[in-house]
Design a protein around this motif. Structure first.
Motif, PDB file in Angstrom:
ATOM      1  N   PHE A 319       0.671   7.678  -5.499  1.00  0.00           N
ATOM      2  CA  PHE A 319       1.410   6.577  -4.891  1.00  0.00           C
ATOM      3  C   PHE A 319       0.717   6.009  -3.656  1.00  0.00           C
ATOM      4  CE2 PHE A 319       4.361   9.296  -7.118  1.00  0.00           C
ATOM      5  CZ  PHE A 319       5.055   8.387  -7.898  1.00  0.00           C
ATOM      6  N   MET A 320      -0.107   6.814  -3.006  1.00  0.00           N
ATOM      7  CA  MET A 320      -0.766   6.395  -1.769  1.00  0.00           C
ATOM      8  C   MET A 320      -2.224   6.032  -2.049  1.00  0.00           C
ATOM      9  SD  MET A 320      -1.614   8.702   1.598  1.00  0.00           S
ATOM     10  CE  MET A 320       0.089   8.942   2.119  1.00  0.00           C
ATOM     11  N   PRO A 321      -2.666   4.839  -1.646  1.00  0.00           N
ATOM     12  CA  PRO A 321      -4.077   4.497  -1.838  1.00  0.00           C
ATOM     13  C   PRO A 321      -4.951   5.258  -0.856  1.00  0.00           C
ATOM     14  CG  PRO A 321      -2.992   2.783  -0.580  1.00  0.00           C
ATOM     15  CD  PRO A 321      -1.907   3.755  -0.994  1.00  0.00           C
ATOM     16  N   PHE A 322      -6.196   5.569  -1.277  1.00  0.00           N
ATOM     17  CA  PHE A 322      -7.067   6.088  -0.237  1.00  0.00           C
ATOM     18  C   PHE A 322      -7.657   4.934   0.558  1.00  0.00           C
ATOM     19  CE2 PHE A 322     -10.691   5.267  -2.867  1.00  0.00           C
ATOM     20  CZ  PHE A 322     -10.585   5.943  -4.063  1.00  0.00           C
ATOM     21  N   GLU A 323      -8.233   5.256   1.675  1.00  0.00           N
ATOM     22  CA  GLU A 323      -8.541   4.247   2.682  1.00  0.00           C
ATOM     23  C   GLU A 323      -9.587   3.243   2.217  1.00  0.00           C
ATOM     24  OE1 GLU A 323      -9.654   6.454   6.107  1.00  0.00           O
ATOM     25  OE2 GLU A 323      -7.600   7.125   6.530  1.00  0.00           O
ATOM     26  N   ALA A 324      -9.509   2.049   2.812  1.00  0.00           N
ATOM     27  CA  ALA A 324     -10.493   1.009   2.507  1.00  0.00           C
ATOM     28  C   ALA A 324     -11.908   1.493   2.816  1.00  0.00           C
ATOM     29  CB  ALA A 324     -10.171  -0.256   3.298  1.00  0.00           C
ATOM     30  N   LEU A 325     -12.049   2.307   3.845  1.00  0.00           N
ATOM     31  CA  LEU A 325     -13.368   2.843   4.196  1.00  0.00           C
ATOM     32  C   LEU A 325     -13.950   3.670   3.051  1.00  0.00           C
ATOM     33  CD1 LEU A 325     -12.728   3.977   7.888  1.00  0.00           C
ATOM     34  CD2 LEU A 325     -14.296   2.159   7.136  1.00  0.00           C
ATOM     35  N   THR A 326     -13.094   4.377   2.319  1.00  0.00           N
ATOM     36  CA  THR A 326     -13.558   5.194   1.200  1.00  0.00           C
ATOM     37  C   THR A 326     -14.057   4.311   0.060  1.00  0.00           C
ATOM     38  OG1 THR A 326     -11.944   6.884   1.797  1.00  0.00           O
ATOM     39  CG2 THR A 326     -12.914   7.035  -0.396  1.00  0.00           C
ATOM     40  N   VAL A 327     -13.314   3.253  -0.244  1.00  0.00           N
ATOM     41  CA  VAL A 327     -13.754   2.319  -1.285  1.00  0.00           C
ATOM     42  C   VAL A 327     -15.067   1.664  -0.876  1.00  0.00           C
ATOM     43  CG1 VAL A 327     -13.159   0.258  -2.612  1.00  0.00           C
ATOM     44  CG2 VAL A 327     -11.361   1.878  -1.975  1.00  0.00           C
ATOM     45  N   GLU A 328     -15.155   1.278   0.386  1.00  0.00           N
ATOM     46  CA  GLU A 328     -16.384   0.647   0.886  1.00  0.00           C
ATOM     47  C   GLU A 328     -17.577   1.591   0.742  1.00  0.00           C
ATOM     48  OE1 GLU A 328     -18.221  -1.025   5.125  1.00  0.00           O
ATOM     49  OE2 GLU A 328     -16.072  -0.606   4.956  1.00  0.00           O
ATOM     50  N   LYS A 329     -17.367   2.868   1.025  1.00  0.00           N
ATOM     51  CA  LYS A 329     -18.465   3.838   0.994  1.00  0.00           C
ATOM     52  C   LYS A 329     -18.913   4.154  -0.427  1.00  0.00           C
ATOM     53  CE  LYS A 329     -19.706   8.512   2.529  1.00  0.00           C
ATOM     54  NZ  LYS A 329     -19.254   9.715   3.310  1.00  0.00           N
ATOM     55  N   TYR A 330     -17.937   4.388  -1.326  1.00  0.00           N
ATOM     56  CA  TYR A 330     -18.281   4.890  -2.658  1.00  0.00           C
ATOM     57  C   TYR A 330     -18.273   3.819  -3.758  1.00  0.00           C
ATOM     58  CZ  TYR A 330     -17.776   9.490  -0.553  1.00  0.00           C
ATOM     59  OH  TYR A 330     -17.914  10.587   0.243  1.00  0.00           O
ATOM     60  N   GLY A 331     -17.617   2.688  -3.505  1.00  0.00           N
ATOM     61  CA  GLY A 331     -17.654   1.598  -4.478  1.00  0.00           C
ATOM     62  C   GLY A 331     -16.718   1.777  -5.657  1.00  0.00           C
ATOM     63  N   TYR A 332     -15.723   2.634  -5.515  1.00  0.00           N
ATOM     64  CA  TYR A 332     -14.749   2.763  -6.597  1.00  0.00           C
ATOM     65  C   TYR A 332     -13.369   3.054  -6.019  1.00  0.00           C
ATOM     66  CZ  TYR A 332     -15.628   7.839  -6.017  1.00  0.00           C
ATOM     67  OH  TYR A 332     -15.786   9.109  -5.519  1.00  0.00           O
ATOM     68  N   ASP A 334      -8.801   3.349  -7.489  1.00  0.00           N
ATOM     69  CA  ASP A 334      -7.801   3.039  -8.507  1.00  0.00           C
ATOM     70  C   ASP A 334      -7.136   1.709  -8.155  1.00  0.00           C
ATOM     71  OD1 ASP A 334      -6.121   3.625  -6.409  1.00  0.00           O
ATOM     72  OD2 ASP A 334      -5.189   5.371  -7.346  1.00  0.00           O
ATOM     73  N   CYS A 335      -6.079   1.347  -8.894  1.00  0.00           N
ATOM     74  CA  CYS A 335      -5.452   0.046  -8.676  1.00  0.00           C
ATOM     75  C   CYS A 335      -4.911  -0.077  -7.256  1.00  0.00           C
ATOM     76  CB  CYS A 335      -4.351  -0.207  -9.704  1.00  0.00           C
ATOM     77  SG  CYS A 335      -3.006   1.011  -9.707  1.00  0.00           S
ATOM     78  N   LYS A 336      -4.380   1.020  -6.714  1.00  0.00           N
ATOM     79  CA  LYS A 336      -3.838   0.999  -5.353  1.00  0.00           C
ATOM     80  C   LYS A 336      -4.960   0.818  -4.339  1.00  0.00           C
ATOM     81  CE  LYS A 336      -2.159   5.119  -5.922  1.00  0.00           C
ATOM     82  NZ  LYS A 336      -2.681   5.290  -7.298  1.00  0.00           N
ATOM     83  N   ALA A 337      -6.008   1.613  -4.480  1.00  0.00           N
ATOM     84  CA  ALA A 337      -7.101   1.576  -3.510  1.00  0.00           C
ATOM     85  C   ALA A 337      -7.836   0.237  -3.540  1.00  0.00           C
ATOM     86  CB  ALA A 337      -8.077   2.717  -3.788  1.00  0.00           C
ATOM     87  N   LEU A 338      -8.079  -0.288  -4.724  1.00  0.00           N
ATOM     88  CA  LEU A 338      -8.808  -1.556  -4.829  1.00  0.00           C
ATOM     89  C   LEU A 338      -7.969  -2.726  -4.318  1.00  0.00           C
ATOM     90  CD1 LEU A 338     -10.565  -1.043  -8.283  1.00  0.00           C
ATOM     91  CD2 LEU A 338     -11.598  -0.894  -6.007  1.00  0.00           C
ATOM     92  N   SER A 339      -6.650  -2.699  -4.589  1.00  0.00           N
ATOM     93  CA  SER A 339      -5.782  -3.758  -4.066  1.00  0.00           C
ATOM     94  C   SER A 339      -5.696  -3.683  -2.547  1.00  0.00           C
ATOM     95  CB  SER A 339      -4.386  -3.648  -4.691  1.00  0.00           C
ATOM     96  OG  SER A 339      -4.435  -3.870  -6.088  1.00  0.00           O
TER      97      SER A 339
END
Length: 643
Positions: A319-332, A334-339
């Motif tokens: 239910f909780m997205p992981f942080e934008a910094l994590t997406v920025e670092k790894y490039g992937y 889920d729907c919550k994290a990317l949104s």
């Protein structure tokens, strides 16, 4: 009986004889006690289906389930297989099972050797702790009865279990009971459109506990009618929801959409931080752009090029997205994290956006506005733009900017705003947007072979026919395979082809192809038989049942237009040209006409199919309409050789 399957009639006779001889037979699950009507018409009968939910004082709850089913036929044998899901937080306390023979005697007790344990892992997931325990008590000899009992503990009330008294519509149920026991201080909410209060009993128990119990007996098997509107589903379900709950330190309230949205917002809080480098990149992307739409599109296309979708199903990570910094670092993500990541980049560009919960899938799920709960399995993003809203599917690397498609269009979404949750509806694609134009030219020789060119344009939801929109961005080999699979000609070779996608908020895919058809017509003596419509025959394969009870729904409107020209072989003319066909109804309009122009037969066809909900009494007329369309689409023209 060992090693043999007994037919329904033979089994019924056997039961009648046993009942006559042993009227006082005492085994509880003997097949002799089953209503003979169930045996004649069903592959199995559920004898008991009992679910008991007990809410603890600490905010968790347990579910005790018991199901007893007598299985008559192989087609229902999977009912002898129990599946129980669990995670690191959702614990299985016990699993037990027994098998009874026809006389109700135990012939097998489930043991550890009958239980398998699997990871419920999907190919898109990198973090997931979902697992499954399977108890397999399936037998080879019929009939037999299987009894399953298990208990599962849940950590919080967010996961409160609903009650389905008849999970399998084609299986009759003798006794179904759903029981909820909870402290008076715990405010549980119950809601159903399909289960009457006459089935409910309420009691106050010792220790300040409330017991609510629903019991239904002798539910017959039924076959849900086709094309049912979501509002008229005959499946019985009791929805259960908590008001206040605590989930891994996060206090929540599901009593209103507003409060549910506030809980989601609390899970997202502080997770929109970006590095200085990405902030600079965002400002570079929008530099010189003036409108919200232009800026949002530039950032969305950056998202598509620099991230990919994976599934995250780990504890509260569901239910909780992981942080934008994590997406920025790894490039992937889920729907919550990317949104969330897309929203963070838009925020840096000074653009407001709203995280939105939704149920994604071609099959929609009914959302009851009067009963807030989690109906959702997906997250998208909404960007207000004046009177309009730009909707973004952040998990797709191929979706055109602003296009939701069949996966999330025309359904409720929970918008997470600064004031909490707000239930809204995503855009609907109407028939004028879901179009197909098709033009073809064929030169037919007297053996029935043909060479031809084909051009078609699919727009809106029709770009998803056979996943055309996705294929348009793939390799030449995959495009050719798509043509070979989706063109409905009987036997043909592709000489050349070209795909031209227009990736707008209402996408269009144009396809041109040159083909050689090995048998577009059949020859018999001095005649050639040609079906002008071989590229777009409409077929639903439905029949009318006069006893239909429910309304019916056409969920996607569309417009198809076809223009096909056949250059006829030398020395052949039509024996007769079919008359124009015009069908008009509440459901749409169909027309087909044929023209002879020098040595060419020109076929023009148009089908406008409306969407909407119609009364049950209109169903025979609908069946006649689509049946007559199919009949007209299969009209043949007879060409005769001129003597």
């Amino acid at each position: 009986m060992k090693g043999k399957m007994i037919s329904g009639n033979a089994f019924l006779l056997c039961l009648c004889l046993l009942t006559a001889v042993q009227p006082s037979f005492g085994q509880k699950y003997a097949a002799t006690t089953i209503n003979p009507e169930h045996i004649k018409n069903a592959p199995a009968v559920i004898r008991e289906d009992i679910q008991e939910v007990v809410v603890g004082a600490g905010g968790g709850f347990s579910v005790k389930s018991k199901m007893v089913v007598t299985i008559f036929k192989k087609e229902a044998n999977d009912l002898g297989l129990l599946q129980v899901d669990y995670t690191n937080k959702i614990k299985i306390k016990s699993i037990d099972g027994r098998v009874y023979d026809m006389m109700g005697s135990v012939i097998k007790k489930g043991g550890k050797s009958d239980i398998s344990d699997y990871s419920n892992f999907n190919s898109f997931s990198i973090y997931e702790d979902n697992r499954i325990k399977l108890m397999d008590l399936r037998q080879l000899d019929f009939p037999y009865t299987v009894e399953f009992e298990y208990e599962v503990e849940y950590p919080n009330l967010f996961f409160l279990t609903n009650w389905y008294p008849q999970s399998y519509p084609n299986i009759p149920v003798e006794i179904a009971q759903g029981k909820y026991i909870y402290p008076q201080a715990t405010k549980l909410r119950f809601f159903s459109k399909t289960i009457d209060d006459k089935h409910l009993t309420s009691n106050e128990l010792e220790g300040g506990l409330i017991e609510k119990s629903w019991k239904i007996e002798n539910m017959e098997a039924f076959e849900p009618e086709i094309m049912l509107p979501l509002e008229e589903s005959p499946v019985k379900v009791l929805f259960v929801g908590a008001s206040e709950f605590e989930y891994e330190g996060f206090q929540g309230d599901l009593s209103s959409w507003e409060s549910m949205g506030k809980w989601i917002a609390s899970l997202n809080f502080g997770k929109d931080v970006l590095t200085p480098q990405l902030k600079a990149k965002v400002n570079e992307l929008v530099s010189g752009l003036e409108t919200t739409e232009e800026k949002t599109k530039a950032i969305y296309e950056y998202l598509q090029k620099n991230t990919r979708y994976v599934s995250i199903q780990l504890g509260i990570g569901g239910f909780m997205p992981f942080e934008a910094l994590t997406v920025e670092k790894y490039g992937y993500g889920d729907c919550k994290a990317l949104s969330n990541f897309m929203g963070a980049m838009l925020k840096e560009a000074g653009i407001q956006s709203n995280y939105a919960l939704i149920y994604g899938g071609e099959s929609k799920r009914k959302v009851y506005e009067e009963f807030p709960r989690s109906y959702f399995n997906h997250v998208i993003l909404a960007v207000p733009d004046g009177k309009d809203t730009i909707w973004l599917e952040c998990t797709s690397q191929t979706n055109p900017f602003g296009y939701l498609g069949n996966f999330t269009s025309d359904r409720h979404a929970l918008l997470i705003t600064e004031n909490g949750g707000k239930l809204v509806r995503t855009p609907k694609y109407g028939k004028e947007q879901n179009t197909l134009f098709q033009k073809a030219d064929f030169e037919v020789d007297e053996t029935g072979k043909a060479t031809g060119s084909l051009h078609f344009e699919n727009s809106g939801l029709q770009t998803e026919n056979g996943s055309l929109l996705t294929v348009a961005g793939l390799s030449a080999t995959e495009k050719k395979d798509w043509l070979l699979t989706n063109l409905t000609l009987s036997s043909f070779d592709i000489v050349d082809f070209n795909f031209s996608p227009e990736m707008s908020s209402l996408p269009t895919v144009k396809v041109d192809a040159k083909i050689m058809v090995k048998s577009i017509a059949s020859k018999s003596g001095t005649r050639i038989f040609l079906q002008p419509n071989q590229l777009n025959v409409y077929s639903m394969k439905i029949s009318s049942k006069p006893e239909r009870k429910a309304s019916f729904e056409r969920r996607m409107g569309f417009i198809d237009e076809d223009l096909i020209t056949y250059k006829l072989p030398e020395g052949y003319n039509p024996e007769s040209v079919p008359s124009k066909v015009l069908l008009e109804s509440d459901f749409g309009i169909y027309s087909a006409e044929y023209h002879l122009e020098e040595r060419s037969l020109v076929y023009k066809r148009k089908l406008e199919m409306n969407d909407g909900v119609y009364q049950a009494g209109q169903f025979p007329a609908f069946v006649d309409f689509v049946t007559n369309i199919e009949k007209a689409d299969k009209t043949k023209v007879v060409l005769k050789k001129v003597q």
